[in-house]
Design a protein around this motif. Structure first.
Motif, PDB file in Angstrom:
ATOM      1  N   TYR A   1       0.820  -1.216   0.000  1.00 58.68           N
ATOM      2  CA  TYR A   1       0.000   0.000   0.000  1.00 58.68           C
ATOM      3  C   TYR A   1       0.851   1.262   0.000  1.00 58.68           C
ATOM      4  N   PHE A   2       2.033   1.193   0.584  1.00 51.24           N
ATOM      5  CA  PHE A   2       2.915   2.355   0.517  1.00 51.24           C
ATOM      6  C   PHE A   2       3.352   2.609  -0.921  1.00 51.24           C
ATOM      7  N   ILE A   3       3.771   1.553  -1.617  1.00 56.19           N
ATOM      8  CA  ILE A   3       4.215   1.723  -3.003  1.00 56.19           C
ATOM      9  C   ILE A   3       3.065   2.217  -3.871  1.00 56.19           C
ATOM     10  N   GLY A   4       1.890   1.583  -3.748  1.00 57.69           N
ATOM     11  CA  GLY A   4       0.745   2.001  -4.557  1.00 57.69           C
ATOM     12  C   GLY A   4       0.316   3.420  -4.243  1.00 57.69           C
ATOM     13  N   GLY A   5       0.236   3.759  -2.950  1.00 56.99           N
ATOM     14  CA  GLY A   5      -0.162   5.113  -2.569  1.00 56.99           C
ATOM     15  C   GLY A   5       0.851   6.143  -3.006  1.00 56.99           C
ATOM     16  N   TYR A   6       2.141   5.814  -2.857  1.00 56.91           N
ATOM     17  CA  TYR A   6       3.175   6.756  -3.283  1.00 56.91           C
ATOM     18  C   TYR A   6       3.116   6.992  -4.796  1.00 56.91           C
ATOM     19  N   LEU A   7       3.051   5.922  -5.571  1.00 59.57           N
ATOM     20  CA  LEU A   7       3.022   6.071  -7.029  1.00 59.57           C
ATOM     21  C   LEU A   7       1.812   6.892  -7.478  1.00 59.57           C
ATOM     22  N   LEU A   8       0.670   6.656  -6.848  1.00 52.81           N
ATOM     23  CA  LEU A   8      -0.549   7.375  -7.217  1.00 52.81           C
ATOM     24  C   LEU A   8      -0.399   8.865  -6.938  1.00 52.81           C
ATOM     25  N   TYR A   9       0.031   9.200  -5.727  1.00 55.74           N
ATOM     26  CA  TYR A   9       0.112  10.617  -5.354  1.00 55.74           C
ATOM     27  C   TYR A   9       1.345  11.295  -5.949  1.00 55.74           C
ATOM     28  N   ALA A  10       2.441  10.542  -6.144  1.00 53.11           N
ATOM     29  CA  ALA A  10       3.639  11.142  -6.736  1.00 53.11           C
ATOM     30  C   ALA A  10       3.361  11.614  -8.160  1.00 53.11           C
ATOM     31  N   ALA A  11       2.555  10.853  -8.907  1.00 55.01           N
ATOM     32  CA  ALA A  11       2.207  11.272 -10.266  1.00 55.01           C
ATOM     33  C   ALA A  11       1.442  12.591 -10.246  1.00 55.01           C
ATOM     34  N   MET A  12       0.515  12.731  -9.289  1.00 53.15           N
ATOM     35  CA  MET A  12      -0.248  13.972  -9.197  1.00 53.15           C
ATOM     36  C   MET A  12       0.634  15.131  -8.739  1.00 53.15           C
ATOM     37  N   PHE A  13       1.518  14.868  -7.784  1.00 53.07           N
ATOM     38  CA  PHE A  13       2.435  15.919  -7.325  1.00 53.07           C
ATOM     39  C   PHE A  13       3.386  16.345  -8.441  1.00 53.07           C
ATOM     40  N   ALA A  14       3.819  15.388  -9.269  1.00 48.24           N
ATOM     41  CA  ALA A  14       4.697  15.726 -10.389  1.00 48.24           C
ATOM     42  C   ALA A  14       3.969  16.619 -11.385  1.00 48.24           C
ATOM     43  N   ALA A  15       2.689  16.332 -11.635  1.00 45.29           N
ATOM     44  CA  ALA A  15       1.907  17.165 -12.556  1.00 45.29           C
ATOM     45  C   ALA A  15       1.764  18.580 -12.007  1.00 45.29           C
ATOM     46  N   VAL A  16       1.516  18.704 -10.699  1.00 42.75           N
ATOM     47  CA  VAL A  16       1.397  20.027 -10.082  1.00 42.75           C
ATOM     48  C   VAL A  16       2.721  20.776 -10.176  1.00 42.75           C
ATOM     49  N   GLY A  17       3.829  20.087  -9.905  1.00 43.89           N
ATOM     50  CA  GLY A  17       5.137  20.726  -9.972  1.00 43.89           C
ATOM     51  C   GLY A  17       5.483  21.218 -11.360  1.00 43.89           C
ATOM     52  N   SER A  18       5.055  20.490 -12.376  1.00 45.82           N
ATOM     53  CA  SER A  18       5.357  20.907 -13.749  1.00 45.82           C
ATOM     54  C   SER A  18       4.507  22.093 -14.200  1.00 45.82           C
ATOM     55  N   ALA A  19       3.382  22.322 -13.528  1.00 41.14           N
ATOM     56  CA  ALA A  19       2.454  23.369 -13.972  1.00 41.14           C
ATOM     57  C   ALA A  19       2.757  24.732 -13.372  1.00 41.14           C
ATOM     58  N   VAL A  20       3.655  24.810 -12.375  1.00 38.46           N
ATOM     59  CA  VAL A  20       3.923  26.082 -11.711  1.00 38.46           C
ATOM     60  C   VAL A  20       5.416  26.398 -11.787  1.00 38.46           C
ATOM     61  N   ASP A  21       5.751  27.645 -11.418  1.00 36.07           N
ATOM     62  CA  ASP A  21       7.151  28.081 -11.437  1.00 36.07           C
ATOM     63  C   ASP A  21       7.793  28.082 -10.060  1.00 36.07           C
ATOM     64  N   ASN A  22       7.010  28.130  -8.989  1.00 40.04           N
ATOM     65  CA  ASN A  22       7.556  28.136  -7.633  1.00 40.04           C
ATOM     66  C   ASN A  22       6.557  27.477  -6.690  1.00 40.04           C
ATOM     67  N   GLU A  23       7.032  27.183  -5.472  1.00 47.50           N
ATOM     68  CA  GLU A  23       6.202  26.451  -4.514  1.00 47.50           C
ATOM     69  C   GLU A  23       4.999  27.256  -4.021  1.00 47.50           C
ATOM     70  N   LYS A  24       5.091  28.576  -4.040  1.00 53.24           N
ATOM     71  CA  LYS A  24       3.965  29.395  -3.589  1.00 53.24           C
ATOM     72  C   LYS A  24       2.732  29.182  -4.448  1.00 53.24           C
TER      73      LYS A  24
END
Length: 439
Positions: A311-334
């Motif tokens: 469940y850690f691997i599955g949960g991480y992969l699921l949320y990491a993909a979404m976090f990666a998409a968010v990171g690519s869409a913005v220029d800074n953490e704010k």
């Protein structure tokens, strides 16, 4: 896959060689042990500040029997309540007023305090008053040797719980251990998924701001770049978890063998069905024996540990993909705060539902939230120590990993557009347009 592997190895090597990784890996287990010890010490530690309670007893039957307990001290009033309200007695914490009808009216006791009270103080005071009133009522029955009779009648029951397995056999069960394991593993899933998922997002933002991604995508596809980063950080997380598991297993095993070696041997003998094991139990209680029995049950341990990893691997992969998409869409953490909201809400909701799942692991709300992929890693880990049917585990894991595949496909579409977008904070509507772009 070769390019994804290269990127994953680069992410792994870069992060594992950092001093922060080494320091965190060493200090985290020590900090967790320290926090647990500190919490246990604070819970058992009595306050060193004395609290004086001024007693006004209109009934005349309670005050003579009040006994100083812990940090609470009782003293009879030498002034009226109105006078003490106008001018507080020096050093007094509060005023306890006992009504004349305390025997017939349970609400005839009032506590006036000069500062905030606590639940422990109120329970200590009300507990003494209740015992005094009960004793006074019993004496009205004029029964000889009443104290001896009551002492002889008192029979504390220690309920021993056993589970019936599918094969019809019985084994010890410990609700205390199940609840502790559910809370710890559910909370760890939440912490690690959020921590390592955020690490993916921060890495994407950093590389995007440094224009590194523009150079890398000339040699690899954006999807390969995203997957390599996710898998690389996943390998870092698993390495760190493995080190922690080994540390906890060695340290915990040594501590248990030192403090309860004979009891562990007795528990292992009980699980194996060896005769003569009660002699090894010593004076250990039934509750403690049930816990040790479960800790020596390899099926229980393997089910919990393997379930945590899956469940850690599955949960991480699921949320990491979404976090990666968010990171690519913005220029800074704010700029990530609004876009992170749909990601963090399911995790927070899972923690809230986890409390209910620990109390009733087979309830409808616990069942359905353990099936929903965005909450199942936390909720299923809260249910797993209590025992979950295999078909529920298979369905839950299948839905989790299928959702991961679909989420990676959607996140990949956002990622390919987002890594080339600068100077603009996209809205959810724009992200939806990026998903619909055809290449």
């Amino acid at each position: 896959m070769g390019k994804i592997g290269l990127i994953a190895r680069r992410e792994f090597n870069e992060r594992v060689r950092k001093k922060s990784f080494i320091i965190t890996t060493i200090l985290m287990p020590l900090c967790m042990v320290g926090i647990i010890v500190l919490m246990a010490w604070l819970m058992t530690r009595e306050s060193d500040k004395e609290r004086e309670i001024i007693v006004i007893d209109d009934s005349g039957m309670v005050a003579p029997h009040l006994v100083n307990e812990g940090s609470i001290r009782y003293r009879m009033a030498d002034r009226t309540l109105e006078q003490m309200q106008e001018q507080a007695p020096e050093g007094a914490f509060g005023i306890l007023v006992i009504g004349h009808d305390i025997m017939s009216n349970p609400k005839a006791a009032q506590l006036f305090t000069y500062e905030s009270s606590t639940l422990m103080i109120e329970e200590s005071i009300s507990g003494q008053i209740r015992k005094i009133v009960e004793d006074a009522k019993l004496k009205t029955y004029d029964i000889d040797n009443l104290d001896e009779i009551l002492a002889e009648v008192q029979t504390p029951i220690k309920l021993q719980t056993k589970e019936i397995t599918d094969s019809g056999e019985t084994r010890d069960s410990s609700s205390a251990l199940n609840m502790a394991a559910a809370y710890i593993f559910g909370l760890l899933i939440y912490m690690f998924v959020f921590m390592y998922g955020t690490m993916v997002m921060q890495g994407v933002i950093e590389e995007k701001s440094n224009k590194v991604l523009e150079l890398m995508v000339s040699s690899v596809k954006p999807f390969q770049l995203m997957m390599g980063k996710i898998l690389g950080i996943a390998s870092v997380a698993l390495t760190q978890l493995l080190i922690w598991v080994v540390f906890i297993a060695v340290a915990g095993g040594a501590a248990i063998n030192y403090f309860a070696g004979d009891a562990m041997a007795a528990a292992a003998a009980m699980n194996a069905g060896t005769a003569g094991m009660p002699a090894a139990m010593g004076d250990i209680g039934a509750d403690e024996m049930a816990i040790l029995s479960r800790l020596t049950d390899m099926r229980y341990i393997l089910t919990t540990v393997i379930g945590f990893i899956v469940y850690f691997i599955g949960g991480y992969l699921l949320y990491a993909a979404m976090f990666a998409a968010v990171g690519s869409a913005v220029d800074n953490e704010k700029d990530t705060q609004n876009l992170q909201l749909p990601i963090t809400v399911p995790l927070i909701l899972a923690i809230v539902v986890m409390v209910s799942a620990m109390q009733d692991p087979n309830s409808q709300i616990a069942f359905w939230f353990s099936m929903i992929p965005f909450t199942s890693p936390v909720i299923m880990m809260a249910r797993l120590p209590y025992g979950v049917p295999m078909w529920e585990l298979l369905v839950s894991v299948g839905l989790l990993y299928l959702t991961f595949v679909g989420t990676v496909w959607l996140a990949g579409k956002i990622y390919r557009v987002g890594i080339f977008m600068y100077g603009k904070k996209p809205s959810f509507r724009e992200l939806f347009k990026w998903v619909r772009y055809k290449y």
